[in-house]
Design a protein around this motif. Sequence first.
Motif, PDB file in Angstrom:
ATOM      1  N   ALA A 100       0.848  -1.198   0.000  1.00 49.39           N
ATOM      2  CA  ALA A 100       0.000   0.000   0.000  1.00 49.39           C
ATOM      3  C   ALA A 100       0.881   1.245   0.000  1.00 49.39           C
ATOM      4  CB  ALA A 100      -0.878  -0.022   1.239  1.00 49.39           C
ATOM      5  N   LEU A 101       0.485   2.222  -0.787  1.00 46.14           N
ATOM      6  CA  LEU A 101       1.277   3.448  -0.873  1.00 46.14           C
ATOM      7  C   LEU A 101       0.379   4.645  -0.638  1.00 46.14           C
ATOM      8  CD1 LEU A 101       3.228   2.531  -4.126  1.00 46.14           C
ATOM      9  CD2 LEU A 101       4.199   2.613  -1.831  1.00 46.14           C
ATOM     10  N   SER A 102       0.967   5.712  -0.175  1.00 42.33           N
ATOM     11  CA  SER A 102       0.165   6.910   0.067  1.00 42.33           C
ATOM     12  C   SER A 102      -0.351   7.453  -1.263  1.00 42.33           C
ATOM     13  CB  SER A 102       1.017   7.962   0.767  1.00 42.33           C
ATOM     14  OG  SER A 102       1.925   8.504  -0.165  1.00 42.33           O
ATOM     15  N   PRO A 103      -1.476   8.192  -1.196  1.00 43.67           N
ATOM     16  CA  PRO A 103      -2.041   8.726  -2.439  1.00 43.67           C
ATOM     17  C   PRO A 103      -1.053   9.599  -3.221  1.00 43.67           C
ATOM     18  CG  PRO A 103      -3.552   9.076  -0.613  1.00 43.67           C
ATOM     19  CD  PRO A 103      -2.313   8.497  -0.028  1.00 43.67           C
ATOM     20  N   GLU A 104      -0.241  10.398  -2.507  1.00 42.89           N
ATOM     21  CA  GLU A 104       0.704  11.257  -3.259  1.00 42.89           C
ATOM     22  C   GLU A 104       1.705  10.409  -4.028  1.00 42.89           C
ATOM     23  OE1 GLU A 104       1.354  12.974   0.753  1.00 42.89           O
ATOM     24  OE2 GLU A 104      -0.394  11.810   0.105  1.00 42.89           O
ATOM     25  N   ILE A 105       2.215   9.392  -3.335  1.00 40.67           N
ATOM     26  CA  ILE A 105       3.206   8.540  -3.993  1.00 40.67           C
ATOM     27  C   ILE A 105       2.568   7.837  -5.188  1.00 40.67           C
ATOM     28  CG2 ILE A 105       4.629   6.473  -3.707  1.00 40.67           C
ATOM     29  CD1 ILE A 105       5.862   8.891  -2.422  1.00 40.67           C
ATOM     30  N   ARG A 106       1.364   7.360  -4.993  1.00 39.15           N
ATOM     31  CA  ARG A 106       0.678   6.695  -6.107  1.00 39.15           C
ATOM     32  C   ARG A 106       0.519   7.657  -7.279  1.00 39.15           C
ATOM     33  NH1 ARG A 106      -1.286   1.933  -5.739  1.00 39.15           N
ATOM     34  NH2 ARG A 106      -2.514   2.351  -7.589  1.00 39.15           N
ATOM     35  N   ARG A 107       0.169   8.898  -6.930  1.00 36.07           N
ATOM     36  CA  ARG A 107      -0.042   9.871  -7.993  1.00 36.07           C
ATOM     37  C   ARG A 107       1.268  10.133  -8.735  1.00 36.07           C
ATOM     38  NH1 ARG A 107      -1.616  14.424  -5.414  1.00 36.07           N
ATOM     39  NH2 ARG A 107      -3.122  13.234  -4.201  1.00 36.07           N
ATOM     40  N   SER A 108       2.352  10.295  -7.995  1.00 37.91           N
ATOM     41  CA  SER A 108       3.616  10.557  -8.704  1.00 37.91           C
ATOM     42  C   SER A 108       4.021   9.371  -9.555  1.00 37.91           C
ATOM     43  CB  SER A 108       4.760  10.861  -7.736  1.00 37.91           C
ATOM     44  OG  SER A 108       4.313  11.140  -6.463  1.00 37.91           O
ATOM     45  N   ALA A 171       0.608  -0.230 -15.807  1.00 38.51           N
ATOM     46  CA  ALA A 171      -0.454  -0.342 -16.778  1.00 38.51           C
ATOM     47  C   ALA A 171      -1.628   0.480 -16.288  1.00 38.51           C
ATOM     48  CB  ALA A 171      -0.849  -1.792 -16.961  1.00 38.51           C
ATOM     49  N   ASN A 172      -1.830   1.586 -16.905  1.00 36.53           N
ATOM     50  CA  ASN A 172      -2.933   2.472 -16.563  1.00 36.53           C
ATOM     51  C   ASN A 172      -3.000   2.791 -15.076  1.00 36.53           C
ATOM     52  OD1 ASN A 172      -3.603   2.127 -19.229  1.00 36.53           O
ATOM     53  ND2 ASN A 172      -4.841   0.320 -18.728  1.00 36.53           N
ATOM     54  N   GLY A 173      -1.887   2.933 -14.495  1.00 34.34           N
ATOM     55  CA  GLY A 173      -1.869   3.299 -13.098  1.00 34.34           C
ATOM     56  C   GLY A 173      -2.346   2.197 -12.170  1.00 34.34           C
ATOM     57  N   SER A 174      -2.432   1.022 -12.680  1.00 34.71           N
ATOM     58  CA  SER A 174      -2.968  -0.036 -11.842  1.00 34.71           C
ATOM     59  C   SER A 174      -1.852  -0.941 -11.380  1.00 34.71           C
ATOM     60  CB  SER A 174      -3.957  -0.853 -12.656  1.00 34.71           C
ATOM     61  OG  SER A 174      -4.085  -2.135 -12.112  1.00 34.71           O
ATOM     62  N   ASN A 175      -1.937  -1.380 -10.152  1.00 37.97           N
ATOM     63  CA  ASN A 175      -0.977  -2.381  -9.744  1.00 37.97           C
ATOM     64  C   ASN A 175      -1.688  -3.658  -9.351  1.00 37.97           C
ATOM     65  OD1 ASN A 175      -2.137  -1.848  -7.354  1.00 37.97           O
ATOM     66  ND2 ASN A 175      -0.266  -1.240  -6.285  1.00 37.97           N
ATOM     67  N   SER A 176      -2.922  -3.747  -9.763  1.00 41.17           N
ATOM     68  CA  SER A 176      -3.716  -4.868  -9.288  1.00 41.17           C
ATOM     69  C   SER A 176      -3.674  -6.017 -10.282  1.00 41.17           C
ATOM     70  CB  SER A 176      -5.151  -4.421  -9.098  1.00 41.17           C
ATOM     71  OG  SER A 176      -5.597  -3.831 -10.295  1.00 41.17           O
ATOM     72  N   GLY A 177      -2.491  -6.401 -10.593  1.00 44.45           N
ATOM     73  CA  GLY A 177      -2.368  -7.578 -11.441  1.00 44.45           C
ATOM     74  C   GLY A 177      -2.395  -7.239 -12.910  1.00 44.45           C
ATOM     75  N   PRO A 212      11.558   9.283 -17.059  1.00 46.75           N
ATOM     76  CA  PRO A 212      12.085   9.085 -15.710  1.00 46.75           C
ATOM     77  C   PRO A 212      11.336   9.964 -14.717  1.00 46.75           C
ATOM     78  CG  PRO A 212      13.835   9.640 -17.269  1.00 46.75           C
ATOM     79  CD  PRO A 212      12.551   9.765 -17.999  1.00 46.75           C
ATOM     80  N   LEU A 213      11.235   9.486 -13.498  1.00 39.98           N
ATOM     81  CA  LEU A 213      10.494  10.254 -12.505  1.00 39.98           C
ATOM     82  C   LEU A 213      11.428  11.173 -11.731  1.00 39.98           C
ATOM     83  CD1 LEU A 213       8.255   7.390 -11.238  1.00 39.98           C
ATOM     84  CD2 LEU A 213       7.470   9.462 -12.376  1.00 39.98           C
ATOM     85  N   SER A 214      10.848  12.253 -11.301  1.00 41.82           N
ATOM     86  CA  SER A 214      11.622  13.257 -10.591  1.00 41.82           C
ATOM     87  C   SER A 214      12.347  12.653  -9.393  1.00 41.82           C
ATOM     88  CB  SER A 214      10.676  14.350 -10.139  1.00 41.82           C
ATOM     89  OG  SER A 214      11.226  14.995  -9.029  1.00 41.82           O
ATOM     90  N   SER A 215      13.546  13.151  -9.143  1.00 37.15           N
ATOM     91  CA  SER A 215      14.313  12.565  -8.051  1.00 37.15           C
ATOM     92  C   SER A 215      14.090  13.311  -6.740  1.00 37.15           C
ATOM     93  CB  SER A 215      15.794  12.565  -8.412  1.00 37.15           C
ATOM     94  OG  SER A 215      16.151  13.849  -8.860  1.00 37.15           O
ATOM     95  N   ASN A 216      13.295  14.402  -6.785  1.00 35.78           N
ATOM     96  CA  ASN A 216      13.120  15.095  -5.510  1.00 35.78           C
ATOM     97  C   ASN A 216      11.865  14.667  -4.748  1.00 35.78           C
ATOM     98  OD1 ASN A 216      11.426  16.344  -7.276  1.00 35.78           O
ATOM     99  ND2 ASN A 216      12.753  18.146  -7.509  1.00 35.78           N
ATOM    100  N   ILE A 217      11.407  13.475  -5.054  1.00 32.24           N
ATOM    101  CA  ILE A 217      10.304  12.925  -4.275  1.00 32.24           C
ATOM    102  C   ILE A 217      10.921  12.027  -3.206  1.00 32.24           C
ATOM    103  CG2 ILE A 217       8.263  11.422  -4.365  1.00 32.24           C
ATOM    104  CD1 ILE A 217       8.034  12.208  -7.343  1.00 32.24           C
TER     105      ILE A 217
END
Length: 492
Positions: A100-108, A171-177, A212-217
């Motif tokens: 489980a991840l926080s909503p902000e982390i999921r969003r990033s 895949a479309n922001g999903s991690n549910s398999g 690539p994702l920002s490194s300041n998260i």
Amino acid sequence: MSHSFRITSALWDKIHHFASFPQTGVSLQQMVLFGQNPSQGTLLKASQFLSEELPVRLAHRAKELDELPHNLSAMPSIEKVKNWYAQSFEELIKFPPLPALSPEIRRSLFSPPSVANSNPEHQLPSSTPNPSLEHMLLVDDVANQNFPTSLDGSGSNGSLASGSMGFYGGANGSNSGWAIGNGNGNGNGTAVEGFNKLKLRVPMERRYFAAPLSSNIDWPPELRDYNKRFTRLLETIKTRHDPTVTTVAQGVLEWKQSQRARHIGLDMQQWLDRFYLSRIGIRFLIGQHIALNTQESHPDYVGIICTNANVHDIIEEAIENARFVCEEHYALFSSPPVQLICPQNLTFPYVPGHLSHIIFELLKNSLRAVVERHGVGSEGNFPPIKVIVVEGKEDITIKISDEGGGIARSAMGLIWTYMYTTMKLGPGEGLDEGFRDSDFKAPMAGFGYGLPLSRLYARYFGGDLRLISMDGFGTDVYIHLNRLSSSREPLP
Ligand SMILES: Nc1ncnc2c1ncn2[C@@H]1O[C@H](COP(=O)(O)OP(=O)(O)O)[C@@H](O)[C@H]1O
Ligand SMILES: [Mg+2]
């Protein structure tokens, strides 16, 4: 242990399901841009990509191994390899999902590119169709006749909506398999006989975005932990498959013995090309991921890709190695000389290991031809082998010329065949002995894998290998390397 691994029918169902999805190819350039200074978030996206892409690729291979004609799939060594593919497939699809991840982390991590990366600089450039595919895959399928231009709709303009040409992403922001789309008509008509008709899977879907994702998260420790565990799984899988080339070759030998066949047919040859090419791709993706996760950062390296691979240095090292092997083999004090003409400062992004493999194999062939043509008694007077490297706009071309007598035209059709060799091996030097090694480190020659595998390595990144012989004089081999590095993996 792999010995006791059995493929259950439930697992077969899954394998067939995954094998109905197309594989997604990436380019060297995309890998470089993606993997520069990766953050834990970027590495996670890479894990996500691989945890979808690898099962698809493994499933294609497992299914193919199971359906090989002429009773080849029944050979014990082929079954062994099939079980490895199925076991690795299973381990990947059973790998625990993200914590489980926080909503902000999921969003990033998962927000669509338009939100997270509106800056076009953060979007990966598109890849181009691999020129090798055209002439290496005889795909007998109407749907693929327009290949390569209508391949995936990217054409040459590369301007797909939302810039989603990249790779690596949830895949479309999903991690549910499993979240791949509807297959876009790829699941039809696969039950055809024979090798030639196995369908070419076209990477049509645009499931990935991937800058690539920002490194300041501040990435939470669960992410790091997840990345670590996934990397460990990949290491296990990579090791399991180390002996694949040798074991498949063993399987083909078993088949030859059971059929009392002297040569393999064109269909089997094409299957081996596809199979080994696919393996190069899978191992490149895995090797790259492990390296990104475990290596210290280095100015010239992104994972296993050297962004400034120095052609001169790589060739020089291969020359030394090949000459050494030659001297050992023929008990020479000094093997035929090799002249290298190459700009000292010529660099381009490449996997150095691939290039050294190619050059090493070709040089061994040339050295052997020269020594056998002129006789060990000519030591000191061998005609030199010339290696010339030229930099063009698209290609870096390496030409290796020897005066080893060339190849008869009647044998030209055979030299690209796996296991074709004119080397006579003594007792104890045969395939069985050498096959204990995890990869071909054939001392001098004798496995008949040098040319065909080198050509696959060249083609994998959009290059090629050609051989022209002057019967009675010598051989020229041309290695074309695509320096633009935008060409997508060929995915048979
Ligand atoms: N430069 C060359 N000159 C002459 N013959 C060659 C040369 N390169 C390859 N060959 C021929 O092609 C065969 C296959 O080469 P290769 O695939 O490297 O397998 P191996 O070296 O194990 O025999 C060799 O056995 C040899 O007969
Ligand atoms: Mg060889």
